[in-house]
Design a protein around this motif. Structure first.
Motif, short mmCIF file in Angstrom:
data_model
loop_
_atom_site.label_atom_id
_atom_site.label_comp_id
_atom_site.label_asym_id
_atom_site.label_seq_id
_atom_site.Cartn_x
_atom_site.Cartn_y
_atom_site.Cartn_z
N PRO A 233 -12.07 23.60 -41.63
CA PRO A 233 -11.91 24.53 -40.51
C PRO A 233 -10.55 24.34 -39.86
O PRO A 233 -10.14 23.21 -39.57
CB PRO A 233 -13.04 24.14 -39.56
N LEU A 234 -9.85 25.44 -39.62
CA LEU A 234 -8.50 25.35 -39.08
C LEU A 234 -8.45 25.48 -37.56
O LEU A 234 -7.47 25.08 -36.94
CB LEU A 234 -7.62 26.43 -39.71
N LEU A 235 -9.49 26.05 -36.96
CA LEU A 235 -9.59 26.08 -35.51
C LEU A 235 -10.53 24.97 -35.06
O LEU A 235 -11.62 24.81 -35.62
CB LEU A 235 -10.12 27.43 -35.01
N VAL A 236 -10.12 24.23 -34.06
CA VAL A 236 -10.93 23.11 -33.58
C VAL A 236 -11.32 23.37 -32.13
O VAL A 236 -10.56 23.97 -31.36
CB VAL A 236 -10.16 21.78 -33.69
N PRO A 237 -12.52 22.94 -31.73
CA PRO A 237 -12.91 23.10 -30.33
C PRO A 237 -12.16 22.12 -29.44
O PRO A 237 -12.25 20.90 -29.63
CB PRO A 237 -14.42 22.80 -30.36
N ALA A 238 -11.41 22.65 -28.50
CA ALA A 238 -10.71 21.81 -27.52
C ALA A 238 -11.54 21.64 -26.25
O ALA A 238 -11.46 20.61 -25.59
CB ALA A 238 -9.35 22.42 -27.19
N VAL A 239 -12.34 22.67 -25.94
CA VAL A 239 -13.25 22.63 -24.79
C VAL A 239 -14.52 23.36 -25.19
O VAL A 239 -14.46 24.44 -25.79
CB VAL A 239 -12.64 23.32 -23.54
N LEU A 240 -15.68 22.79 -24.89
CA LEU A 240 -16.96 23.44 -25.13
C LEU A 240 -17.80 23.34 -23.87
O LEU A 240 -18.09 22.24 -23.39
CB LEU A 240 -17.71 22.79 -26.30
N GLY A 241 -18.16 24.50 -23.32
CA GLY A 241 -18.96 24.50 -22.11
C GLY A 241 -18.31 23.78 -20.95
O GLY A 241 -18.99 23.18 -20.11
N GLY A 242 -16.98 23.80 -20.92
CA GLY A 242 -16.25 23.12 -19.85
C GLY A 242 -16.05 21.64 -20.08
O GLY A 242 -15.46 20.96 -19.24
N GLU A 243 -16.51 21.12 -21.24
CA GLU A 243 -16.36 19.70 -21.56
C GLU A 243 -15.22 19.52 -22.56
O GLU A 243 -15.18 20.18 -23.60
CB GLU A 243 -17.65 19.14 -22.15
N VAL A 244 -14.31 18.61 -22.25
CA VAL A 244 -13.17 18.34 -23.13
C VAL A 244 -13.65 17.71 -24.43
O VAL A 244 -14.48 16.79 -24.42
CB VAL A 244 -12.15 17.42 -22.43
N GLN A 245 -13.12 18.21 -25.54
CA GLN A 245 -13.47 17.68 -26.86
C GLN A 245 -12.30 16.88 -27.43
O GLN A 245 -11.14 17.12 -27.10
CB GLN A 245 -13.81 18.83 -27.81
N ARG A 246 -12.63 15.95 -28.31
CA ARG A 246 -11.58 15.15 -28.95
C ARG A 246 -10.87 15.99 -30.00
O ARG A 246 -11.51 16.57 -30.88
CB ARG A 246 -12.19 13.91 -29.60
N VAL A 247 -9.56 16.05 -29.91
CA VAL A 247 -8.74 16.77 -30.88
C VAL A 247 -7.82 15.77 -31.57
O VAL A 247 -7.13 14.99 -30.89
CB VAL A 247 -7.92 17.89 -30.21
N THR A 248 -7.81 15.79 -32.88
CA THR A 248 -7.01 14.82 -33.63
C THR A 248 -5.52 15.04 -33.41
O THR A 248 -5.07 16.15 -33.10
CB THR A 248 -7.30 14.92 -35.13
N LEU A 249 -4.76 13.98 -33.59
CA LEU A 249 -3.30 14.08 -33.50
C LEU A 249 -2.76 14.76 -34.75
O LEU A 249 -3.41 14.78 -35.80
CB LEU A 249 -2.70 12.68 -33.35
N PRO A 250 -1.56 15.34 -34.66
CA PRO A 250 -0.97 15.98 -35.84
C PRO A 250 -0.83 14.99 -36.99
O PRO A 250 -0.52 13.82 -36.77
CB PRO A 250 0.40 16.45 -35.33
N PRO A 251 -1.05 15.45 -38.22
CA PRO A 251 -0.92 14.55 -39.37
C PRO A 251 0.54 14.21 -39.64
O PRO A 251 1.45 14.95 -39.28
CB PRO A 251 -1.50 15.38 -40.53
N ARG A 252 0.73 13.07 -40.28
CA ARG A 252 2.07 12.69 -40.70
C ARG A 252 2.33 13.23 -42.11
O ARG A 252 1.41 13.50 -42.86
CB ARG A 252 2.21 11.17 -40.70
N GLY A 253 3.59 13.34 -42.44
CA GLY A 253 3.94 13.76 -43.80
C GLY A 253 4.31 15.23 -43.86
O GLY A 253 4.18 15.98 -42.89
#
Length: 275
Positions: A233-253
């Motif tokens: 999946p290319l879109l990730v949940p950043a906020v769900l129901g007003g709750e902050v979600q964990r978003v990974t850091l950009p990959p290296r390489g």
């Protein structure tokens, strides 16, 4: 790029839920003059319930014309009506299989409710490629400003290609987000996106791989709630129901050497097939 929320058709003034439902009920009532099909008396007795279900389905399709503060109430009332009409129809058939056309009317009404609740605003990649940063700053600002909805954004550091969904935001019941929230997301995504446009639910993009060919081969776009597709999946949940979600850091390489084709699972997933 549009930096404010899209407005309903200017030719359509806001309506109360009662007026909107009454309008579509009047339209559906006109169908009584059409010739009856089939010989079932039960079908004729079910006609008021069928009309009621169709009225709800049409009204849900026009729900953006309802005053914002009435939207949740409208959906709640419509849900009660759908349950009531469907129950009455099932009682008429007393456990026997419903005619296919009647089943479809019930399912259409239920689907219209679901889509109304899931509606939101979508941005799409307009440039050849879009690479988003980590959204920590954006998310912190939105939460501090009182955002309590859902927000989907590109996976940080991953290329999205032209035509791919780039962001999606919605509030409870499919209500329109505040203009400040929309502007903040637009600013984060930058000039390389188009929108936002109203859409009946989240479209997800799945990066699909064929390792016999050396890696990713396409990005497949589909309605998220209806799909169980393979891929990243290319879109990730950043906020769900007003709750902050964990978003990974950009990959290296290094990233991808060449753009991938963006394809669509069904007609309703293609550009221009919004709410």
């Amino acid at each position: 790029m549009t930096n404010r929320k899209p407005e309903p058709d200017a030719s359509q003034s806001p309506l109360t839920w009662t007026a909107l439902l009454a309008h579509w009920t009047a339209v559906a009532q006109a169908a009584k003059s059409l010739p009856d099909e089939g010989d079932s008396g039960r079908l004729k007795r079910a006609l008021p319930e069928i009309i009621g279900l169709q009225a709800v389905a049409f009204a849900m399709a026009d729900l953006d014309r309802v005053l914002s503060h009435e939207r949740s109430t409208a959906i709640d009332k419509a849900s009660v009506l759908v349950r009531r009409h469907a129950s009455a129809i099932n009682d008429l058939w007393r456990g026997e299989p419903l005619p296919l056309a009647v089943e479809e009317v019930i399912e259409d009404a239920r689907l219209s409710l679901r889509l109304a609740e899931l509606a939101g605003l979508e941005w799409v990649v307009a440039d050849e490629v879009l690479i988003a940063e980590h959204p920590a700053g954006l998310v912190a600002g939105l939460i501090a400003a009182g955002f309590r909805g859902d927000l989907y954004l590109p996976t940080p550091g991953i290329e999205l290609f032209e035509g791919c969904p780039a962001g999606f935001v919605r509030l409870h019941g499919g209500a329109f987000p505040d203009e400040d929230f929309v502007e903040a997301v637009s600013e984060f995504l930058g000039e390389g996106v188009a929108g936002p446009e109203r859409r009946a639910g989240l479209r997800q993009a799945y990066r699909q791989f064929d390792f016999s060919k050396g890696g990713p081969v396409r990005d497949l776009v589909a309605m998220s709630e209806d799909s169980l597709l393979s891929g990243q999946p290319l879109l990730v949940p950043a906020v769900l129901g007003g709750e902050v979600q964990r978003v990974t850091l950009p990959p290296r390489g290094p990233g991808l050497a060449t753009p991938l084709p963006v394809e669509f699972e069904g007609p309703g997933d293609r550009p221009g097939d919004g709410a």
